[in-house]
Design a protein around this motif. Structure first.
Motif, PDB file in Angstrom:
ATOM      1  N   ASP A  67       6.124   6.669  -3.217  1.00 53.01           N
ATOM      2  CA  ASP A  67       6.771   6.172  -4.640  1.00 53.01           C
ATOM      3  C   ASP A  67       5.223   6.240  -5.334  1.00 53.01           C
ATOM      4  O   ASP A  67       5.196   5.541  -5.852  1.00 53.01           O
ATOM      5  CB  ASP A  67       7.566   5.230  -4.302  1.00 53.01           C
ATOM      6  N   GLY A  68       4.972   7.073  -6.167  1.00 55.30           N
ATOM      7  CA  GLY A  68       4.120   7.833  -6.621  1.00 55.30           C
ATOM      8  C   GLY A  68       2.746   7.484  -6.027  1.00 55.30           C
ATOM      9  O   GLY A  68       2.776   7.835  -5.178  1.00 55.30           O
ATOM     10  N   ARG A  69       2.012   6.352  -6.341  1.00 51.63           N
ATOM     11  CA  ARG A  69       0.556   5.799  -5.825  1.00 51.63           C
ATOM     12  C   ARG A  69       0.886   5.119  -4.710  1.00 51.63           C
ATOM     13  O   ARG A  69       0.406   4.466  -4.516  1.00 51.63           O
ATOM     14  CB  ARG A  69      -0.118   4.740  -6.407  1.00 51.63           C
ATOM     15  N   GLN A  70       1.760   4.371  -4.802  1.00 49.70           N
ATOM     16  CA  GLN A  70       2.839   3.337  -3.863  1.00 49.70           C
ATOM     17  C   GLN A  70       2.959   4.197  -2.180  1.00 49.70           C
ATOM     18  O   GLN A  70       4.014   4.602  -2.418  1.00 49.70           O
ATOM     19  CB  GLN A  70       3.603   2.212  -4.291  1.00 49.70           C
ATOM     20  N   LEU A  71       3.728   3.174  -1.480  1.00 49.32           N
ATOM     21  CA  LEU A  71       3.770   3.119  -0.471  1.00 49.32           C
ATOM     22  C   LEU A  71       4.803   2.565  -0.104  1.00 49.32           C
ATOM     23  O   LEU A  71       4.639   1.321   0.275  1.00 49.32           O
ATOM     24  CB  LEU A  71       2.677   3.267   0.890  1.00 49.32           C
ATOM     25  N   ARG A  72       5.668   2.646   0.603  1.00 51.01           N
ATOM     26  CA  ARG A  72       6.985   1.864   1.479  1.00 51.01           C
ATOM     27  C   ARG A  72       7.337   2.130   2.795  1.00 51.01           C
ATOM     28  O   ARG A  72       7.667   3.545   2.694  1.00 51.01           O
ATOM     29  CB  ARG A  72       7.896   1.617   0.806  1.00 51.01           C
ATOM     30  N   LEU A  73       7.398   1.672   3.398  1.00 46.82           N
ATOM     31  CA  LEU A  73       7.242   2.241   5.142  1.00 46.82           C
ATOM     32  C   LEU A  73       8.824   1.950   5.695  1.00 46.82           C
ATOM     33  O   LEU A  73       9.165   1.611   4.951  1.00 46.82           O
ATOM     34  CB  LEU A  73       6.691   0.954   5.980  1.00 46.82           C
ATOM     35  N   GLN A 126      -1.962   1.344  10.416  1.00 43.64           N
ATOM     36  CA  GLN A 126      -2.152  -0.249   9.947  1.00 43.64           C
ATOM     37  C   GLN A 126      -2.327  -0.174   9.005  1.00 43.64           C
ATOM     38  O   GLN A 126      -1.712  -1.244   8.492  1.00 43.64           O
ATOM     39  CB  GLN A 126      -3.214  -0.542  11.689  1.00 43.64           C
ATOM     40  N   MET A 127      -3.234  -0.101   8.718  1.00 39.49           N
ATOM     41  CA  MET A 127      -3.777  -0.877   7.007  1.00 39.49           C
ATOM     42  C   MET A 127      -3.458   0.467   5.738  1.00 39.49           C
ATOM     43  O   MET A 127      -3.799  -1.121   5.290  1.00 39.49           O
ATOM     44  CB  MET A 127      -5.425  -0.134   6.696  1.00 39.49           C
ATOM     45  N   ALA A 128      -2.818   1.012   6.370  1.00 43.02           N
ATOM     46  CA  ALA A 128      -2.087   1.930   5.037  1.00 43.02           C
ATOM     47  C   ALA A 128      -0.574   1.283   5.106  1.00 43.02           C
ATOM     48  O   ALA A 128      -0.210   0.458   4.119  1.00 43.02           O
ATOM     49  CB  ALA A 128      -2.041   3.370   5.474  1.00 43.02           C
ATOM     50  N   ALA A 129       0.097   0.754   5.942  1.00 44.17           N
ATOM     51  CA  ALA A 129       0.753  -0.413   5.635  1.00 44.17           C
ATOM     52  C   ALA A 129       0.775  -1.495   5.244  1.00 44.17           C
ATOM     53  O   ALA A 129       1.425  -2.172   4.710  1.00 44.17           O
ATOM     54  CB  ALA A 129       1.575  -0.894   7.113  1.00 44.17           C
ATOM     55  N   ALA A 130      -0.439  -2.230   5.524  1.00 46.41           N
ATOM     56  CA  ALA A 130      -0.782  -3.444   4.715  1.00 46.41           C
ATOM     57  C   ALA A 130      -1.278  -3.401   3.459  1.00 46.41           C
ATOM     58  O   ALA A 130      -0.687  -4.191   2.728  1.00 46.41           O
ATOM     59  CB  ALA A 130      -2.015  -4.673   5.364  1.00 46.41           C
ATOM     60  N   THR A 131      -1.776  -1.839   2.711  1.00 44.54           N
ATOM     61  CA  THR A 131      -1.884  -1.888   1.657  1.00 44.54           C
ATOM     62  C   THR A 131      -1.005  -1.438   0.621  1.00 44.54           C
ATOM     63  O   THR A 131      -0.552  -1.728  -0.429  1.00 44.54           O
ATOM     64  CB  THR A 131      -3.712  -1.546   1.125  1.00 44.54           C
ATOM     65  N   CYS A 132      -0.051  -0.756   1.669  1.00 40.43           N
ATOM     66  CA  CYS A 132       0.526   0.280   0.670  1.00 40.43           C
ATOM     67  C   CYS A 132       0.025   0.838  -0.099  1.00 40.43           C
ATOM     68  O   CYS A 132       0.260   1.281  -1.214  1.00 40.43           O
ATOM     69  CB  CYS A 132       2.069  -0.670   0.051  1.00 40.43           C
ATOM     70  N   ASN A 133      -1.394   1.720  -0.031  1.00 41.05           N
ATOM     71  CA  ASN A 133      -1.580   2.136  -1.308  1.00 41.05           C
ATOM     72  C   ASN A 133      -2.303   3.271  -0.054  1.00 41.05           C
ATOM     73  O   ASN A 133      -3.620   2.506   0.265  1.00 41.05           O
ATOM     74  CB  ASN A 133      -2.622   1.469  -2.423  1.00 41.05           C
ATOM     75  N   PHE A 134      -2.938   4.327   0.064  1.00 39.85           N
ATOM     76  CA  PHE A 134      -3.622   4.669   0.767  1.00 39.85           C
ATOM     77  C   PHE A 134      -4.935   5.293  -0.028  1.00 39.85           C
ATOM     78  O   PHE A 134      -5.817   5.021   0.551  1.00 39.85           O
ATOM     79  CB  PHE A 134      -3.072   6.869   0.125  1.00 39.85           C
ATOM     80  N   THR A 135      -5.479   5.288  -1.585  1.00 37.14           N
ATOM     81  CA  THR A 135      -6.923   4.779  -2.451  1.00 37.14           C
ATOM     82  C   THR A 135      -7.283   3.245  -1.554  1.00 37.14           C
ATOM     83  O   THR A 135      -8.639   3.961  -1.307  1.00 37.14           O
ATOM     84  CB  THR A 135      -6.569   4.842  -3.416  1.00 37.14           C
ATOM     85  N   GLN A 136      -6.659   2.658  -1.454  1.00 30.72           N
ATOM     86  CA  GLN A 136      -7.414   1.235  -1.282  1.00 30.72           C
ATOM     87  C   GLN A 136      -7.530   1.576   0.421  1.00 30.72           C
ATOM     88  O   GLN A 136      -7.881   0.292   0.886  1.00 30.72           O
ATOM     89  CB  GLN A 136      -5.948  -0.464  -1.111  1.00 30.72           C
ATOM     90  N   THR A 137      -7.036   1.651   1.233  1.00 33.49           N
ATOM     91  CA  THR A 137      -6.552   2.097   2.735  1.00 33.49           C
ATOM     92  C   THR A 137      -8.680   2.804   2.577  1.00 33.49           C
ATOM     93  O   THR A 137      -9.260   2.476   3.492  1.00 33.49           O
ATOM     94  CB  THR A 137      -5.623   2.981   3.731  1.00 33.49           C
TER      95      THR A 137
END
Length: 298
Positions: free
Chosen positions: A51-57, A10-21
């Motif tokens: 996509d690099g450091r960014q994530l898309r569901l 859920q947090m990863a989906a909100a931030t779209c970034n594993f580091t921020q999660t």
């Protein structure tokens, strides 16, 4: 309680970034990545496009997110109810829209808790659309909203009637006669500082404007802000006008820092309603609603 992977997802989906999660959850980034990978392996689907450091569901990820939010809410509610059953102090989650949560509910909740030492009320404030969505997912036991809601889904009780006024700097000529015609407002070309789509105030403002043929969006005059306090701060500088609850500007009107007027075309009225679903907190809901209806003073 649900497996921690669901909260991480859920947090990863909100931030779209594993580091921020990882930072938000107090975890290491490799641990977050590993937990997401395990969840994808268990489900047999990819949940994110990297996509690099960014994530898309992915599409399965978007579907799962809707279910995950509901499951997490049910899990948290079950834990809270279990703790309530074993504790002397009972805890309840209330949602409220901006006007209700900013100017009506806090003093009532405080007075209720003073008179009921074994009750604790936690309050979350958002717009009507967000509160209704979270109530459906059972994040809340009860909510107070001033916007339109699904009357077939929610049980409801009216607390009060509320009126929306045109407000702005007392230096503006609008506020000398007590009433303003929409044609006069249209000619002024002043910016309109309005709440965002999804808010109760915006819903009733837009409906009133449409009913009387006023279309300020066509001239690009609308500036959206999601905070009544931010709107009032801008108004005090003399910039623009707004449509706002009388409750939200009561102190400013008394102090003379803002002025308000009704519309010549008619009053803009709405109700403020408690809404809720049948749940384990039904007894508290009915008790608290009755208390507020008894104690509220305009």
């Amino acid at each position: 309680m649900l497996d921690a992977k669901w909260k991480i997802f859920q947090m990863a989906a909100a931030t779209c970034n594993f580091t921020q999660t990882a930072a938000a959850l107090g975890m290491s980034q490799p641990n977050v990545t590993g937990q997401i990978r395990k969840l994808e392996q268990e489900l047999g689907v990819a949940l994110f496009i990297r996509d690099g450091r960014q994530l898309r569901l992915t599409r399965p990820g978007r579907v799962l997110l809707l279910e995950a939010e509901s499951l997490l809410a049910l899990s948290e509610n079950a834990v809270r109810m279990a703790r309530n059953a074993a504790a002397d102090v009972l805890s309840f989650q209330l949602g409220a829209t901006m006007t209700a949560g900013g100017y009506v509910l806090p003093p009532l909740a405080a007075e209720f808790m003073r008179e009921h030492a074994n009750r604790r009320i936690h309050l979350c404030i958002a717009n009507t659309e967000e509160i209704s969505d979270k109530l459906k997912k059972r994040f809340f036991d009860l909510a107070l909203v001033e916007g339109a809601f699904d009357r077939e889904l929610f049980l409801s009780r009216t607390l009060l009637a509320d009126e929306l006024l045109l407000a702005g700097s007392p230096r503006l000529p609008f506020f000398r006669g007590g009433k303003v015609e929409l044609a006069e407002l249209a000619k002024s070309n002043l910016p309109l500082l309005l709440r965002e789509k999804g808010s109760g105030t915006r819903f009733y403002t837009d409906r009133f404007f449409r009913e009387h043929g006023f279309r300020p969006e066509r001239s690009g005059r609308i500036l959206e802000l999601n905070s009544p306090d931010a709107i009032k701060s801008m108004l005090r500088t003399g910039f623009g006008v707004t449509v706002i609850s009388e409750l939200a500007v009561r102190d400013e009107l008394k102090a003379g820092t803002l002025a308000a007027a009704r519309f010549a075309e008619g009053e803009v009225r709405r109700e403020m309603n408690f809404i809720y679903l049948p749940n384990d907190s039904l007894k508290f809901n009915e008790e608290f609603i009755a208390y507020c209806r008894r104690k509220y003073r305009p």
